[in-house]
Write a protein that holds these residues in place. Structure first.
Motif, PDB file in Angstrom:
ATOM      1  N   TYR A  85       0.856  -1.181   0.000  1.00  0.00           N
ATOM      2  CA  TYR A  85       0.000   0.000   0.000  1.00  0.00           C
ATOM      3  C   TYR A  85       0.898   1.239   0.000  1.00  0.00           C
ATOM      4  CZ  TYR A  85      -3.317  -3.545   1.621  1.00  0.00           C
ATOM      5  OH  TYR A  85      -4.075  -4.684   1.745  1.00  0.00           O
ATOM      6  N   ILE A  86       0.731   2.089  -1.008  1.00  0.00           N
ATOM      7  CA  ILE A  86       1.656   3.201  -1.241  1.00  0.00           C
ATOM      8  C   ILE A  86       0.913   4.534  -1.189  1.00  0.00           C
ATOM      9  CG2 ILE A  86       3.383   4.154  -2.817  1.00  0.00           C
ATOM     10  CD1 ILE A  86       3.283   1.337  -4.252  1.00  0.00           C
ATOM     11  N   ALA A  87       1.437   5.488  -0.431  1.00  0.00           N
ATOM     12  CA  ALA A  87       0.860   6.832  -0.383  1.00  0.00           C
ATOM     13  C   ALA A  87       1.427   7.671  -1.525  1.00  0.00           C
ATOM     14  CB  ALA A  87       1.175   7.498   0.960  1.00  0.00           C
ATOM     15  N   ASN A  88       0.533   8.212  -2.358  1.00  0.00           N
ATOM     16  CA  ASN A  88       0.925   9.093  -3.465  1.00  0.00           C
ATOM     17  C   ASN A  88       0.527  10.520  -3.126  1.00  0.00           C
ATOM     18  OD1 ASN A  88      -0.116   6.435  -5.489  1.00  0.00           O
ATOM     19  ND2 ASN A  88       1.993   7.077  -5.304  1.00  0.00           N
ATOM     20  N   GLU A  89       1.499  11.282  -2.664  1.00  0.00           N
ATOM     21  CA  GLU A  89       1.226  12.611  -2.132  1.00  0.00           C
ATOM     22  C   GLU A  89       0.639  13.550  -3.183  1.00  0.00           C
ATOM     23  OE1 GLU A  89       3.437  15.631   0.947  1.00  0.00           O
ATOM     24  OE2 GLU A  89       4.672  14.387  -0.351  1.00  0.00           O
ATOM     25  N   VAL A  97      -1.161  -3.100 -10.512  1.00  0.00           N
ATOM     26  CA  VAL A  97      -1.940  -2.246  -9.616  1.00  0.00           C
ATOM     27  C   VAL A  97      -3.300  -2.888  -9.386  1.00  0.00           C
ATOM     28  CG1 VAL A  97      -3.062  -0.002  -9.342  1.00  0.00           C
ATOM     29  CG2 VAL A  97      -0.761  -0.134 -10.328  1.00  0.00           C
ATOM     30  N   LEU A  98      -3.647  -3.092  -8.116  1.00  0.00           N
ATOM     31  CA  LEU A  98      -4.926  -3.698  -7.756  1.00  0.00           C
ATOM     32  C   LEU A  98      -6.005  -2.651  -7.543  1.00  0.00           C
ATOM     33  CD1 LEU A  98      -3.696  -6.360  -5.151  1.00  0.00           C
ATOM     34  CD2 LEU A  98      -4.204  -6.708  -7.579  1.00  0.00           C
ATOM     35  N   ALA A  99      -5.612  -1.486  -7.062  1.00  0.00           N
ATOM     36  CA  ALA A  99      -6.602  -0.437  -6.782  1.00  0.00           C
ATOM     37  C   ALA A  99      -5.903   0.899  -6.592  1.00  0.00           C
ATOM     38  CB  ALA A  99      -7.410  -0.778  -5.527  1.00  0.00           C
ATOM     39  N   GLU A 100      -6.660   1.966  -6.833  1.00  0.00           N
ATOM     40  CA  GLU A 100      -6.243   3.322  -6.501  1.00  0.00           C
ATOM     41  C   GLU A 100      -7.354   3.917  -5.642  1.00  0.00           C
ATOM     42  OE1 GLU A 100      -5.531   5.103 -10.331  1.00  0.00           O
ATOM     43  OE2 GLU A 100      -3.365   4.765 -10.142  1.00  0.00           O
ATOM     44  N   ILE A 101      -7.013   4.203  -4.382  1.00  0.00           N
ATOM     45  CA  ILE A 101      -8.025   4.611  -3.403  1.00  0.00           C
ATOM     46  C   ILE A 101      -7.935   6.123  -3.167  1.00  0.00           C
ATOM     47  CG2 ILE A 101      -8.902   4.231  -1.078  1.00  0.00           C
ATOM     48  CD1 ILE A 101      -7.229   1.570  -1.116  1.00  0.00           C
ATOM     49  N   PRO A 102      -8.966   6.893  -3.515  1.00  0.00           N
ATOM     50  CA  PRO A 102      -8.951   8.329  -3.226  1.00  0.00           C
ATOM     51  C   PRO A 102      -8.986   8.565  -1.711  1.00  0.00           C
ATOM     52  CG  PRO A 102     -10.639   7.778  -4.855  1.00  0.00           C
ATOM     53  CD  PRO A 102     -10.181   6.488  -4.248  1.00  0.00           C
ATOM     54  N   VAL A 103      -8.087   9.429  -1.263  1.00  0.00           N
ATOM     55  CA  VAL A 103      -8.028   9.768   0.166  1.00  0.00           C
ATOM     56  C   VAL A 103      -7.978  11.287   0.296  1.00  0.00           C
ATOM     57  CG1 VAL A 103      -7.036   7.581   0.966  1.00  0.00           C
ATOM     58  CG2 VAL A 103      -5.514   9.366   0.108  1.00  0.00           C
ATOM     59  N   GLY A 104      -7.470  11.777   1.422  1.00  0.00           N
ATOM     60  CA  GLY A 104      -7.419  13.216   1.637  1.00  0.00           C
ATOM     61  C   GLY A 104      -6.257  13.868   0.894  1.00  0.00           C
ATOM     62  N   VAL A 105      -6.083  15.153   1.150  1.00  0.00           N
ATOM     63  CA  VAL A 105      -5.058  15.936   0.463  1.00  0.00           C
ATOM     64  C   VAL A 105      -3.687  15.667   1.078  1.00  0.00           C
ATOM     65  CG1 VAL A 105      -4.321  18.258  -0.170  1.00  0.00           C
ATOM     66  CG2 VAL A 105      -6.764  17.691  -0.091  1.00  0.00           C
ATOM     67  N   GLU A 106      -2.715  15.401   0.230  1.00  0.00           N
ATOM     68  CA  GLU A 106      -1.336  15.093   0.610  1.00  0.00           C
ATOM     69  C   GLU A 106      -1.230  13.870   1.534  1.00  0.00           C
ATOM     70  OE1 GLU A 106       1.712  18.493   0.757  1.00  0.00           O
ATOM     71  OE2 GLU A 106      -0.067  19.357   1.709  1.00  0.00           O
ATOM     72  N   ILE A 149      -4.373   2.002   7.259  1.00  0.00           N
ATOM     73  CA  ILE A 149      -4.520   3.403   7.655  1.00  0.00           C
ATOM     74  C   ILE A 149      -3.695   4.282   6.727  1.00  0.00           C
ATOM     75  CG2 ILE A 149      -4.216   5.100   9.503  1.00  0.00           C
ATOM     76  CD1 ILE A 149      -6.254   2.943  10.192  1.00  0.00           C
ATOM     77  N   ASN A 150      -4.305   5.363   6.270  1.00  0.00           N
ATOM     78  CA  ASN A 150      -3.561   6.416   5.577  1.00  0.00           C
ATOM     79  C   ASN A 150      -3.797   7.728   6.313  1.00  0.00           C
ATOM     80  OD1 ASN A 150      -4.181   8.768   3.242  1.00  0.00           O
ATOM     81  ND2 ASN A 150      -2.163   7.826   3.218  1.00  0.00           N
ATOM     82  N   THR A 151      -2.742   8.522   6.460  1.00  0.00           N
ATOM     83  CA  THR A 151      -2.898   9.852   7.039  1.00  0.00           C
ATOM     84  C   THR A 151      -2.689  10.890   5.950  1.00  0.00           C
ATOM     85  OG1 THR A 151      -0.555  10.068   7.687  1.00  0.00           O
ATOM     86  CG2 THR A 151      -2.034   9.041   9.267  1.00  0.00           C
ATOM     87  N   SER A 152      -3.558  11.885   5.907  1.00  0.00           N
ATOM     88  CA  SER A 152      -3.444  12.958   4.908  1.00  0.00           C
ATOM     89  C   SER A 152      -3.027  14.243   5.609  1.00  0.00           C
ATOM     90  CB  SER A 152      -4.764  13.143   4.163  1.00  0.00           C
ATOM     91  OG  SER A 152      -5.843  13.290   5.049  1.00  0.00           O
ATOM     92  N   GLU A 153      -1.895  14.786   5.152  1.00  0.00           N
ATOM     93  CA  GLU A 153      -1.266  15.920   5.842  1.00  0.00           C
ATOM     94  C   GLU A 153      -2.127  17.174   5.877  1.00  0.00           C
ATOM     95  OE1 GLU A 153       2.757  16.969   4.821  1.00  0.00           O
ATOM     96  OE2 GLU A 153       3.140  14.972   4.064  1.00  0.00           O
ATOM     97  N   THR A 154      -2.760  17.502   4.757  1.00  0.00           N
ATOM     98  CA  THR A 154      -3.521  18.750   4.673  1.00  0.00           C
ATOM     99  C   THR A 154      -4.948  18.600   5.178  1.00  0.00           C
ATOM    100  OG1 THR A 154      -2.164  19.478   2.806  1.00  0.00           O
ATOM    101  CG2 THR A 154      -4.269  20.580   3.103  1.00  0.00           C
ATOM    102  N   THR A 155      -5.549  17.431   4.954  1.00  0.00           N
ATOM    103  CA  THR A 155      -6.899  17.181   5.455  1.00  0.00           C
ATOM    104  C   THR A 155      -6.898  16.907   6.952  1.00  0.00           C
ATOM    105  OG1 THR A 155      -7.355  16.182   3.308  1.00  0.00           O
ATOM    106  CG2 THR A 155      -8.998  15.835   4.999  1.00  0.00           C
ATOM    107  N   ASN A 156      -5.727  16.560   7.498  1.00  0.00           N
ATOM    108  CA  ASN A 156      -5.570  16.285   8.935  1.00  0.00           C
ATOM    109  C   ASN A 156      -6.459  15.135   9.404  1.00  0.00           C
ATOM    110  OD1 ASN A 156      -3.750  18.446   9.075  1.00  0.00           O
ATOM    111  ND2 ASN A 156      -5.366  19.901   9.560  1.00  0.00           N
ATOM    112  N   MET A 157      -6.423  14.057   8.629  1.00  0.00           N
ATOM    113  CA  MET A 157      -7.246  12.901   8.959  1.00  0.00           C
ATOM    114  C   MET A 157      -6.463  11.606   8.888  1.00  0.00           C
ATOM    115  SD  MET A 157     -10.987  13.404   7.200  1.00  0.00           S
ATOM    116  CE  MET A 157     -12.178  14.549   7.905  1.00  0.00           C
ATOM    117  N   ALA A 158      -6.940  10.640   9.689  1.00  0.00           N
ATOM    118  CA  ALA A 158      -6.525   9.251   9.533  1.00  0.00           C
ATOM    119  C   ALA A 158      -7.687   8.523   8.870  1.00  0.00           C
ATOM    120  CB  ALA A 158      -6.201   8.627  10.881  1.00  0.00           C
ATOM    121  N   HIS A 159      -7.428   7.946   7.702  1.00  0.00           N
ATOM    122  CA  HIS A 159      -8.457   7.250   6.944  1.00  0.00           C
ATOM    123  C   HIS A 159      -8.360   5.748   7.210  1.00  0.00           C
ATOM    124  CE1 HIS A 159      -8.877  11.032   4.764  1.00  0.00           C
ATOM    125  NE2 HIS A 159      -7.572  10.984   4.501  1.00  0.00           N
TER     126      HIS A 159
END
Length: 323
Positions: free
Chosen positions: A110-114, A129-138, A152-162
């Motif tokens: 699982y790779i975070a693409n900023e 590639v199995l999937a591309e999951i839309p998450v928060g900003v950065e 778990i993914n964390t988005s720097e600008t949205t300030n969320m843990a997904h």
């Protein structure tokens, strides 16, 4: 002794497999475009090897046979034989991969693409590639539960843990944390998730079952300005009793009681401490210090820094071979 040293030197020069007597420690050097390899027993440098442009995130397969490196400016993940440090293949990652996490089984990755606000899921066997999951900003931080069911993914600008279901690749919960969340780490019991917030200066303790924050850990260091205390990497011992948090430009690692989630100590390490990794026996914890170009070695039982080892330019990530 001289003969043994000569044999080892010759083997390294010829690209033969590195000795397996000790676990190898792999450090990605962001500015040096290479990885420095250390011996976990002697705490000496074995060698430094080119790995692509701007290496940051680094991890290794559970069987120790594949080393994965986020080559951020190459927009891909490079895969190496950790015994020889020869590149074997690459994996698609999307633009600017920074951090990633392997499923506990070793597949998928699982790779975070900023830049694209996506988490890319890649099959490590088919390289597809199995999937591309839309998450928060950065998006940056990546974590996975011990049972592999939650990513778990964390988005720097949205300030969320997904919270992402690892089977459906769908987000089922979002938790608002403090500013610029950088890292997500479960304890081995799977009943606590630690999310560091670099600018917020805190670590949120989240109940994975309810997705509720149960505590926020803050830090105070005498003589250090609050804005210099920037939590980044987090590691938890297998028994859950100790939590270590890298505090960035504060040049400290916080030691937290994993049962009470109270700060018990601060350890002085190198400059701008970023990421950390245990040896499999948890005898040592290695920290990457980006501005002093070295790695600090912490004796886990003693809560004591025992050595500083010079590595490459701007060390960023670190992982220790499992065997």
């Amino acid at each position: 002794m001289k003969a043994a040293t000569a044999i080892l030197t010759s083997a390294l020069c010829l690209g033969f497999a590195l000795p397996a007597a000790a676990n190898r420690v792999f450090v990605s050097n962001e500015k040096g475009n290479d990885v420095t390899v250390l011996d976990s027993e002697t705490l000496e440098v074995i060698g430094t090897y080119p790995v692509g442009a701007r290496p940051r995130g680094i991890t290794i397969s559970p069987d120790g046979k594949e080393l994965y490196v986020c080559a951020s400016d190459d927009d891909l993940v490079r895969v190496f034989n950790p015994e020889t440090m020869e590149e074997t293949h690459t994996l698609p990652s999307g633009p600017d991969p920074e951090l990633f996490v392997l499923h506990p089984s070793g597949n998928p990755l699982y790779i975070a693409n900023e830049d694209d606000n996506l988490v890319t899921v890649v099959d490590t066997r088919t390289h597809k590639v199995l999937a591309e999951i839309p998450v928060g900003v950065e998006p940056e931080g990546m974590g996975v539960s011990p049972d592999g069911k939650v990513v778990i993914n964390t988005s720097e600008t949205t300030n969320m843990a997904h919270f992402i279901n690892s089977e459906t690749f769908e987000i089922f919960a979002n938790v608002l944390v403090d500013s610029r969340p950088r890292f997500a780490q479960f304890n081995d019991a799977g009943n606590k998730l630690y999310v560091s917030s670099e600018i917020g200066g805190t670590v949120s303790v989240i109940d994975p079952e309810t997705q509720q924050i149960t505590k926020k850990i803050s830090f105070e260091i005498p003589g250090v300005l609050p804005e210099a205390i920037q939590p980044v990497g987090v590691r938890v011992t297998k028994d859950g009793k100790k939590v270590f948090v890298a505090l960035g430009p504060a040049n400290r690692v916080a030691v937290i009681n994993g049962e009470t989630d109270e700060v018990e100590d601060y350890l002085l390490v190198g400059q701008r401490v970023w990421q950390m990794a245990f040896t499999p026996d948890e005898k040592y914890l290695f920290t990457t210090n980006g501005n002093s170009n070295d790695v600090s070695v912490i004796d886990v039982a003693a809560n004591k820094v025992i050595k500083s080892v010079p590595v490459g330019q701007q060390p960023w990530g670190v992982v220790v071979a499992p065997n």
